[in-house]
Motif scaffolding. Structure first.
Motif, PDB file in Angstrom:
ATOM      1  N   PHE A  82       0.833  -1.226   0.000  1.00  0.00           N
ATOM      2  CA  PHE A  82       0.000   0.000   0.000  1.00  0.00           C
ATOM      3  C   PHE A  82       0.858   1.263   0.000  1.00  0.00           C
ATOM      4  CE2 PHE A  82      -2.541   3.331   1.999  1.00  0.00           C
ATOM      5  CZ  PHE A  82      -3.678   3.280   1.200  1.00  0.00           C
ATOM      6  N   ASN A 123       0.581   5.275  -2.010  1.00  0.00           N
ATOM      7  CA  ASN A 123       0.777   6.624  -1.458  1.00  0.00           C
ATOM      8  C   ASN A 123       1.946   7.332  -2.148  1.00  0.00           C
ATOM      9  OD1 ASN A 123      -1.220   7.046   0.405  1.00  0.00           O
ATOM     10  ND2 ASN A 123      -0.077   6.145   2.121  1.00  0.00           N
ATOM     11  N   GLY A 154      -4.346   7.430  -1.866  1.00  0.00           N
ATOM     12  CA  GLY A 154      -4.312   6.336  -0.883  1.00  0.00           C
ATOM     13  C   GLY A 154      -5.592   6.314  -0.052  1.00  0.00           C
TER      14      GLY A 154
HETATM   15  N1  LIG Z   1      -3.444   7.351   2.342  1.00  0.00           N
HETATM   16  C1  LIG Z   1      -3.324   6.861   3.578  1.00  0.00           C
HETATM   17  N2  LIG Z   1      -2.269   6.183   3.906  1.00  0.00           N
HETATM   18  C2  LIG Z   1      -2.144   5.667   5.149  1.00  0.00           C
HETATM   19  C3  LIG Z   1      -3.144   5.892   6.096  1.00  0.00           C
HETATM   20  N3  LIG Z   1      -2.748   5.275   7.247  1.00  0.00           N
HETATM   21  C4  LIG Z   1      -1.558   4.715   6.994  1.00  0.00           C
HETATM   22  N4  LIG Z   1      -1.177   4.915   5.719  1.00  0.00           N
HETATM   23  C5  LIG Z   1       0.011   4.520   5.051  1.00  0.00           C
HETATM   24  O1  LIG Z   1      -0.095   3.141   4.698  1.00  0.00           O
HETATM   25  C6  LIG Z   1       1.187   2.602   4.545  1.00  0.00           C
HETATM   26  C7  LIG Z   1       1.238   1.271   5.182  1.00  0.00           C
HETATM   27  O2  LIG Z   1       2.522   0.812   4.979  1.00  0.00           O
HETATM   28  P1  LIG Z   1       2.989  -0.633   5.384  1.00  0.00           P
HETATM   29  O3  LIG Z   1       2.481  -0.911   6.783  1.00  0.00           O
HETATM   30  O4  LIG Z   1       4.416  -0.741   5.128  1.00  0.00           O
HETATM   31  O5  LIG Z   1       2.170  -1.520   4.405  1.00  0.00           O
HETATM   32  P2  LIG Z   1       2.486  -1.945   2.927  1.00  0.00           P
HETATM   33  O6  LIG Z   1       3.113  -0.853   2.150  1.00  0.00           O
HETATM   34  O7  LIG Z   1       1.169  -2.388   2.386  1.00  0.00           O
HETATM   35  O8  LIG Z   1       3.471  -3.118   3.070  1.00  0.00           O
HETATM   36  P3  LIG Z   1       3.081  -4.591   3.394  1.00  0.00           P
HETATM   37  O9  LIG Z   1       2.011  -4.604   4.365  1.00  0.00           O
HETATM   38  O10 LIG Z   1       4.298  -5.252   3.878  1.00  0.00           O
HETATM   39  O11 LIG Z   1       2.568  -5.143   2.091  1.00  0.00           O
HETATM   40  C8  LIG Z   1       2.121   3.647   5.171  1.00  0.00           C
HETATM   41  O12 LIG Z   1       2.832   4.299   4.154  1.00  0.00           O
HETATM   42  C9  LIG Z   1       1.217   4.623   5.879  1.00  0.00           C
HETATM   43  O13 LIG Z   1       1.744   5.940   5.869  1.00  0.00           O
HETATM   44  C10 LIG Z   1      -4.288   6.649   5.754  1.00  0.00           C
HETATM   45  O14 LIG Z   1      -5.214   6.886   6.498  1.00  0.00           O
HETATM   46  N5  LIG Z   1      -4.323   7.102   4.448  1.00  0.00           N
END
Ligand SMILES: Nc1nc2c(ncn2[C@@H]2O[C@H](COP(=O)(O)OP(=O)(O)OP(=O)(O)O)[C@@H](O)[C@H]2O)c(=O)[nH]1
Length: 425
Positions: free
Chosen positions: A292, A296, A304
């Motif tokens: 995810f 972003n 996102g």
């Molecule tokens: N747009 C948005 N991004 C968010 C929100 N909350 C968290 N994030 C972002 O979601 C991302 C989650 O990253 P990770 O926990 O590394 O998850 P991932 O990139 O999917 O990696 P894996 O889980 O290992 O597949 C981070 O970059 C956070 O900043 C939100 O409310 N909105």
């Protein structure tokens, strides 16, 4: 508090308006009755006294006229005869006649106790005894002394007293009638008004209104109260709305509208309790988006956010209303599914979610996003008998699914490592 009615207790220790009106009415009417009775008695006494004095003088003149001849002839027998006749006919208590030398020629006196008593009363009010000279051809031939009995006066006093008493009784009856009427016309609308106000206050039914009153002033008061109640109603509704919103905000995620992490423990406890009671099963699913962060990074945080909202929507569309969907934070979601009969049921749900998530996500600016998610599944009681063990099992299964790109995974029965995707216990 003894002797106080419930209403008095409620209203404090003041006098009730109804009682105040009644006592004021009675006092007012009694005052008027007594004052008019007193004035009437005075006027009547003055009139009767004047009448009695005139009458006494008239009697004196009549006697003098009748006694003129006997006195000229110094005839004591004739004098006494006239006195006996007139004194018994008229209301006289005492008459004495003397000739010009001062010698008494006749006398009449009523000595009965009643006459003596009435004589005393007459003496209080009349100018008596009356002394009168008897003349003949311009010369004094004798003198008269006479007193009235006062029988008429006593009769008047008795009748007057009776009338005043009757007047007083009538006054009290009138006061009672007026008071009852007042109660009906003033106290009752006031009672209705205060009862309606009390009902609104106690029941907090601010939609209620005080009914109109037939009395203009009360009606104005009613309007003011209703305006106030309407304002309180608006304020109350606003407070309730804000309270509901605050409560909703406290346990809901602002972005997706799903329940937030604070509801997770509650949902789990509820499902646990239900399953334990029913000796049933329930499932916990942990969902996490794959990569995810790159969304972003590539399309911006707003994009996102849109993706997270779409995921939430797709989850809602994949599940039943009584399944709890929780956004744990970031791109992590949890789903608590009650009333699971078998593992196949949960697997089917996970597959359904994955199918829905597989569809590309279209964003507003024509950006197309392909997203996959990983799901870890834990079942009660197979993989844990409390929130912690079930969460741990689901979490580990989710990481297993993510690492091996399985889509979904379950823990293997009795083993620390996770079951393979699609495996059946
Ligand atoms: N747009 C948005 N991004 C968010 C929100 N909350 C968290 N994030 C972002 O979601 C991302 C989650 O990253 P990770 O926990 O590394 O998850 P991932 O990139 O999917 O990696 P894996 O889980 O290992 O597949 C981070 O970059 C956070 O900043 C939100 O409310 N909105």
């Amino acid at each position: 508090m003894n002797g106080l009615t419930k209403q008095q207790e409620r209203a404090g220790h003041g006098i009730r308006l109804r009682d105040l009106l009644r006592s004021t009415q009675i006092r007012g009417i009694m005052l008027v009755v007594l004052a008019t009775g007193f004035c009437l008695t005075l006027a009547a006494l003055w009139t009767i006294t004047r009448y009695a004095n005139n009458n006494l003088e008239l009697l004196g003149r009549t006697l003098a006229y009748n006694l003129e001849a006997p006195l000229v002839f110094n005839d004591a027998v004739a004098v006494q005869s006239i006195l006996d006749t007139l004194a018994t006919q008229e209301d006289l208590s005492y008459v004495r006649v003397q000739n010009a030398d001062g010698t008494e020629l006749g006398q009449s006196r009523n000595d009965t106790p009643v006459a003596v008593f009435m004589d005393h009363i007459a003496n209080l009010l009349l100018e008596q005894p009356l002394h009168m000279q008897v003349t003949h051809a311009g010369e004094v031939v004798g003198a008269l002394e006479l007193r009235m009995q006062g029988r008429v006066l006593v009769q008047f006093l008795l009748a007057g007293g009776g009338l005043i008493l009757l007047w007083l009784v009538l006054g009290v009856l009138m006061a009672a009638c007026v008071s009852a009427r007042l109660q009906q016309r003033i106290s009752r609308p006031l009672d209705v008004l205060s009862e309606a106000t009390r009902q609104i206050t106690w029941s907090r039914n601010f939609a209620g209104r005080v009914p109109n009153s037939p009395i203009l002033e009360f009606n104005e008061l009613t309007k003011d109260i209703n305006k106030l109640v309407a304002q309180v109603q608006q304020w109350h509704e606003l407070v309730l709305h804000e309270k509901a919103e605050l409560e909703h905000r406290a346990d809901h995620d602002a972005l997706t509208g799903l329940a937030n992490r604070s509801r997770f423990e509650v949902a789990m406890q509820k499902a646990l309790l239900h399953a334990m009671r029913q000796r049933g099963h329930f499932a916990l699913l942990f969902l996490d988006c794959d990569g995810f962060k790159s969304i972003n990074d590539s399309f911006g945080h707003a994009a996102g956010d849109q993706v997270l909202k779409k995921i939430a929507k797709r989850l809602q569309n994949s599940l039943r209303d009584d399944d709890q969907i929780i956004r744990l934070g970031g791109d992590e979601f949890a789903v608590v599914i009650g009333s699971i009969r078998s593992e196949q049921d949960v697997v089917r749900v996970a597959e359904k979610i994955l199918v829905r998530m597989a569809a590309p996500i279209f964003l507003e600016n024509a950006v197309l996003i392909d997203l996959t998610i990983s799901i870890g599944i834990a079942l009660y009681p197979q993989h844990g008998d409390n929130t912690q063990t079930l969460s741990k099992a689901a979490d580990q299964a989710m990481y297993q699914a993510k690492r091996q790109r399985l889509g979904y995974a379950l823990p293997e029965p009795g083993q620390a490592h996770m079951a393979a995707a699609g495996s059946v216990m």
